[in-house]
Write a protein that holds these residues in place. Structure first.
Motif, PDB file in Angstrom:
ATOM      1  N   GLY A  39      36.371 -13.834  14.016  1.00 27.40           N
ATOM      2  CA  GLY A  39      35.611 -14.978  13.719  1.00 27.40           C
ATOM      3  C   GLY A  39      34.560 -14.649  12.715  1.00 27.40           C
ATOM      4  N   PRO A  40      34.476 -15.243  11.629  1.00 30.17           N
ATOM      5  CA  PRO A  40      35.666 -15.650  10.956  1.00 30.17           C
ATOM      6  C   PRO A  40      36.702 -14.630  11.338  1.00 30.17           C
ATOM      7  CG  PRO A  40      33.816 -15.609   9.478  1.00 30.17           C
ATOM      8  CD  PRO A  40      33.340 -15.219  10.815  1.00 30.17           C
ATOM      9  N   ILE A  49      24.047 -14.719  16.280  1.00 26.77           N
ATOM     10  CA  ILE A  49      24.291 -16.162  16.138  1.00 26.77           C
ATOM     11  C   ILE A  49      23.109 -16.954  16.689  1.00 26.77           C
ATOM     12  CG2 ILE A  49      25.738 -18.061  16.947  1.00 26.77           C
ATOM     13  CD1 ILE A  49      28.126 -16.182  16.844  1.00 26.77           C
ATOM     14  N   PHE A  94      31.072 -21.383  20.899  1.00 31.92           N
ATOM     15  CA  PHE A  94      31.897 -20.955  19.769  1.00 31.92           C
ATOM     16  C   PHE A  94      32.929 -19.910  20.202  1.00 31.92           C
ATOM     17  CE2 PHE A  94      32.461 -17.685  16.425  1.00 31.92           C
ATOM     18  CZ  PHE A  94      33.239 -18.434  15.560  1.00 31.92           C
ATOM     19  N   SER A 109      38.591 -28.499  16.053  1.00 33.76           N
ATOM     20  CA  SER A 109      37.685 -29.080  15.075  1.00 33.76           C
ATOM     21  C   SER A 109      37.791 -30.598  15.090  1.00 33.76           C
ATOM     22  CB  SER A 109      38.002 -28.537  13.680  1.00 33.76           C
ATOM     23  OG  SER A 109      37.100 -29.043  12.720  1.00 33.76           O
ATOM     24  N   GLY A 125      28.070 -28.366  14.636  1.00 32.29           N
ATOM     25  CA  GLY A 125      28.223 -26.925  14.412  1.00 32.29           C
ATOM     26  C   GLY A 125      29.549 -26.398  14.898  1.00 32.29           C
ATOM     27  N   SER A 157      32.403 -24.758  12.538  1.00 32.63           N
ATOM     28  CA  SER A 157      32.782 -23.359  12.786  1.00 32.63           C
ATOM     29  C   SER A 157      34.271 -23.219  13.080  1.00 32.63           C
ATOM     30  CB  SER A 157      31.956 -22.791  13.941  1.00 32.63           C
ATOM     31  OG  SER A 157      32.194 -23.510  15.133  1.00 32.63           O
ATOM     32  N   ASN A 158      34.850 -24.150  13.823  1.00 35.46           N
ATOM     33  CA  ASN A 158      36.285 -24.081  14.091  1.00 35.46           C
ATOM     34  C   ASN A 158      37.105 -24.365  12.838  1.00 35.46           C
ATOM     35  OD1 ASN A 158      37.272 -23.750  17.109  1.00 35.46           O
ATOM     36  ND2 ASN A 158      35.298 -24.801  17.174  1.00 35.46           N
ATOM     37  N   ILE A 194      36.110 -23.527   9.831  1.00 32.96           N
ATOM     38  CA  ILE A 194      36.021 -22.276   9.059  1.00 32.96           C
ATOM     39  C   ILE A 194      36.962 -21.220   9.632  1.00 32.96           C
ATOM     40  CG2 ILE A 194      34.495 -20.352   8.489  1.00 32.96           C
ATOM     41  CD1 ILE A 194      32.205 -22.354   8.314  1.00 32.96           C
ATOM     42  N   VAL A 195      37.013 -21.129  10.962  1.00 30.81           N
ATOM     43  CA  VAL A 195      37.901 -20.158  11.609  1.00 30.81           C
ATOM     44  C   VAL A 195      39.354 -20.423  11.220  1.00 30.81           C
ATOM     45  CG1 VAL A 195      38.880 -19.487  13.827  1.00 30.81           C
ATOM     46  CG2 VAL A 195      36.407 -19.592  13.545  1.00 30.81           C
TER      47      VAL A 195
END
Length: 504
Positions: free
Chosen positions: A103-104, A150, A180, A241, A263, A267-268, A270-271
């Protein structure tokens, strides 16, 4: 992240130079072996036609390692004794495949060089959180470090968006860090469920720095399954997401729930996007590997292509990520990206690049090993053995072994059936002047079911059998139950090391 697997097989004993022997005399340096046919029971099959010609036996040696085939003086066992295919063995640890999501995070299989079969793998690596679908989930110590990071970074962002929270913003940030990584766990569970659906064993899931790792112990059998296995992780992250986006719609902006949902949605996303990049060890690299495998028909070609794309991706991340953040292309003002922020961006880029580059290199090494793994055969690694009664003095047993060119001793009962194996390490520990008074039974290890392996085993099946039952020596038998010889775990490990050094 994904690290592909591999394996290998050493050259036969024919091209192995002679080693100094501390026990029964070794076969000649050219790899030839004496004929132990005289020691076999009537009706015992003759020498394996694949064996080289038989030289004159050497004299007994002063020190003892392991022996190799029945001598003329040995009692004729009722269990036939067969000749091994090659005199010089080697050894090789099992190489489990791994799947990781970082994660990334990327997803990956393969976990670097495998470990010797005598060391039974112990699932572990942190705090056990549960066993969904029967697979243990661990939180590594490094997770607490990244959770704190984080919490600190997200807390600073909350201070600008919701200044009224005060110190409570760090509690909200900690909740975000946990949520996350719960999303990362869902990503990993997607890989796990797919692997179990394809009957691929999963050793464990581990949440750690930069994401999670699903350790899948075998490679997918087809490129289609490989593609599905890699794709389900990013797919689940995209689904999450979308779920967070839908949950965000009725929530009032500028509130704690709204900030948290936004958020988690970003973040999901981006993952998922990061994992779809087409380079090993990321999920996208596994997908690219599957496509090239399908086109060429050779999984190794797919691994090479995806690994080099992964290395190019690592260089791009190292150079490109700091430039993007410095330019403000990722959503922040360029004028703010100076000083400590610039250093942090460069450090993050360097860590990500190192992870990707290392994972791609491991994928290539493991793929090379897996390519050679089918050549690792029990028959090729087995030592010729001589059967002796339990009360035989060690000196006499070694004499018989030397006379017949054997390098292992099997203790048999009055009916000629194998009951135990004389340990090589135990022989070495007996001084020469005491050997006439030490019976071989005192140096032997009783045979268990796990210490009997089929002469037909090869590749992963052979290594899995050794890993499941750790021991220093194994009795190799034919399908009929006839004794074929003795397999040393040390020899298997040596074969594995040779495979690591052998070019693809």
């Amino acid at each position: 992240m994904d690290v592909s697997g591999g394996s290998g097989q050493p050259r036969s004993g024919n091209d192995e130079p002679a080693r100094p022997q501390s026990g029964p005399t070794a076969p000649a340096a050219d790899g030839t072996q004496p004929d132990p046919a005289a020691a076999a029971t009537p009706g015992t099959p003759g020498p394996d036609p694949r064996d080289p010609p038989n030289p004159a036996p050497d004299g007994p040696a002063a020190q003892p390692p392991a022996p190799e085939a029945p001598a003329p003086e040995a009692p004729a066992p009722k269990t036939p004794v067969h000749e091994p295919e090659h005199p010089e063995p080697g050894r090789g640890p099992h190489v489990p495949a791994h799947h990781a999501a970082g994660g990334p995070h990327g997803t990956g299989r393969g976990r670097g060089p495998g470990r010797p079969p005598q060391r039974k793998p112990e699932p572990g690596g942190g705090l056990l959180m549960g066993r969904p679908f029967g697979v243990p989930v661990y939180v590594a110590p490094s997770w607490f470090l990244v959770a704190a990071l984080i919490t600190w970074v997200f807390g600073g962002q909350l201070d600008r968006v919701l200044p009224e929270l005060g110190a409570a913003r760090y509690l909200v940030s900690l909740f975000f860090a946990v949520a996350f990584y719960a999303s990362v766990l869902v990503h990993e569970l997607a890989h796990t469920v797919a692997a179990l659906r394809f009957k691929l064993p999963v050793r464990r899931i581990q949440l750690q720095f930069f994401g999670g790792v699903s350790e899948i112990e075998k490679e997918a059998e087809t490129p289609g399954r490989e593609f599905v296995l890699a794709f389900v992780g990013p797919l689940l992250s995209l689904v999450l997401s979308g779920v967070f986006y839908l949950a965000l719609l009725p929530v009032e902006p500028g509130t704690v729930p709204g900030v948290l949902l936004a958020g988690l949605m970003i973040s999901n996303l981006i993952v998922a996007a990061f994992n779809l990049l087409p380079g090993l060890p990321l999920d996208g690299g596994r997908m690219l590997r599957a496509v090239v495998w399908k086109i060429t028909g050779k999984p190794m070609h797919g691994t090479v292509a995806a690994a080099w794309v992964g290395r190019a991706l690592a260089v791009s991340v190292l150079i490109g990520l700091p430039l993007l953040t410095q330019s403000g292309a990722l959503g922040s003002d360029a004028v703010d990206n100076v000083g400590m922020d610039t250093v942090m961006d460069a450090l993050l880029a360097a860590i990500l690049a190192a992870i990707i580059w290392t994972g791609a290199g491991n994928s290539l090494r493991m793929a090379r090993l897996r390519e050679h793994l089918p050549e690792l055969r029990a028959r090729a690694l087995t030592r010729r053995a001589v059967p002796v009664p339990a009360d035989t003095p060690l000196s006499e047993a070694l004499r018989r072994a030397n006379a017949s060119g054997a390098r292992a001793l099997v203790v048999v009962d009055s009916e000629g059936g194998p009951v135990s194996l004389v340990r090589e390490a135990a022989i070495v520990g007996v001084p020469e002047h005491r050997r006439p008074w030490v019976p071989v039974s005192t140096l032997a290890q009783d045979l268990t079911d796990g210490m009997r392996v089929s002469a037909e085993l090869s590749g992963e099946e052979l290594l899995d059998a050794l890993r499941a039952n750790p021991a220093s020596e194994y009795l190799v038998v034919e399908e009929t139950g006839a004794i074929y010889g003795v397999l040393s775990a040390a020899d298997v490990e040596r074969a594995f090391v040779k495979a690591m050094a052998r070019p693809s």
